[in-house]
Write an enzyme that holds these catalytic residues in place. Structure first.
Site, PDB file in Angstrom:
ATOM      1  N   ASP A   7     -42.832  -5.371 -11.246  1.00  0.00           N
ATOM      2  CA  ASP A   7     -42.347  -7.228 -11.102  1.00  0.00           C
ATOM      3  C   ASP A   7     -43.889  -7.304 -12.290  1.00  0.00           C
ATOM      4  O   ASP A   7     -44.778  -7.734 -11.859  1.00  0.00           O
ATOM      5  CB  ASP A   7     -42.411  -7.830  -9.843  1.00  0.00           C
ATOM      6  CG  ASP A   7     -42.477  -9.216 -10.287  1.00  0.00           C
ATOM      7  OD1 ASP A   7     -41.916  -9.748 -11.123  1.00  0.00           O
ATOM      8  OD2 ASP A   7     -42.385  -9.760  -9.194  1.00  0.00           O
ATOM      9  N   GLU A  67     -39.033  -4.837 -14.076  1.00  0.00           N
ATOM     10  CA  GLU A  67     -38.093  -6.305 -13.929  1.00  0.00           C
ATOM     11  C   GLU A  67     -38.599  -6.921 -15.216  1.00  0.00           C
ATOM     12  O   GLU A  67     -39.026  -7.327 -16.088  1.00  0.00           O
ATOM     13  CB  GLU A  67     -38.363  -7.109 -12.877  1.00  0.00           C
ATOM     14  CG  GLU A  67     -37.394  -8.405 -12.687  1.00  0.00           C
ATOM     15  CD  GLU A  67     -37.947  -9.164 -11.394  1.00  0.00           C
ATOM     16  OE1 GLU A  67     -36.528  -8.800 -10.177  1.00  0.00           O
ATOM     17  OE2 GLU A  67     -38.574 -10.106 -11.817  1.00  0.00           O
ATOM     18  N   ASP A 140     -44.876 -10.021  -4.585  1.00  0.00           N
ATOM     19  CA  ASP A 140     -44.837  -9.721  -6.139  1.00  0.00           C
ATOM     20  C   ASP A 140     -44.596  -7.567  -5.949  1.00  0.00           C
ATOM     21  O   ASP A 140     -44.246  -7.196  -6.829  1.00  0.00           O
ATOM     22  CB  ASP A 140     -46.255  -9.714  -7.181  1.00  0.00           C
ATOM     23  CG  ASP A 140     -46.235 -11.287  -7.075  1.00  0.00           C
ATOM     24  OD1 ASP A 140     -45.454 -11.600  -7.741  1.00  0.00           O
ATOM     25  OD2 ASP A 140     -47.180 -12.339  -6.443  1.00  0.00           O
TER      26      ASP A 140
END
Length: 172
Positions: A7, A67, A140
């Site tokens: 992430d 992501e 996260d």
């Protein structure tokens, strides 16, 4: 198969490494790479590079799943996240590890089954899928685990479809 989910962020980059064996999915490690706000951007990006490189060397994942950037009204945020994504993509490519990219919508659909799922729903499903005693923290890291799970589902589906297509071709 080992998948490292990422992430991306400049201040905080989440990571989550999972392994799939015999139909079971387990978390190997997860956490965050945190860069101090007082560091200049090139040094923050270099820190992300160094720490990610160390993770790749230690755990040797079969794939890295990252992501994609979601739309944000703050263009400065988008630019800094894009910079960290560039470092992440380059680090994985330099290590010779295949990279897959997923939108937040794809991740939510893969993990929860609903593209508009709330963050808490995603975290609960990550906990359940990985058999964790507690919700993965920080957020996260939980997001990174979700990205890794998304890739694993996508990989399994594409492998199944390839196998089915090959078998169908053999029957002709």
């Amino acid at each position: 198969m080992k998948v490292l989910g990422i992430d991306p962020g400049t201040a905080t980059t989440g990571y989550g490494l999972i392994r799939s064996e015999a139909g079971r999915v387990k978390a190997i490690t997860y956490g965050t790479i945190v860069t101090p706000a007082q560091l200049e951007m090139p040094l923050r990006l270099y820190q992300i590079y160094r720490e990610l490189q160390a993770l790749l060397m230690e755990y040797k994942p079969d794939a890295v799943a990252v992501e994609e950037i979601f739309y944000n009204r703050n263009s400065k945020t988008v630019i800094t996240v894009a910079q960290s994504r560039g470092v992440i993509l380059m680090t994985a490519a330099a290590a010779g590890i295949p990279v897959a990219e997923y939108t937040p919508l794809q991740v939510k659909q893969a993990v929860v089954g609903y593209g508009a799922a709330e963050k808490k729903q995603v975290q609960l499903m990550v906990q359940k899928i990985l058999g964790l005693q507690q919700l993965p923290r920080p957020d996260d890291a939980a997001d990174a685990l979700a990205v890794a799970i998304c890739h694993l589902h996508s990989y399994r589906l594409s492998s199944f479809l390839e196998s089915s297509a090959t078998k169908a071709g053999e029957k002709r």
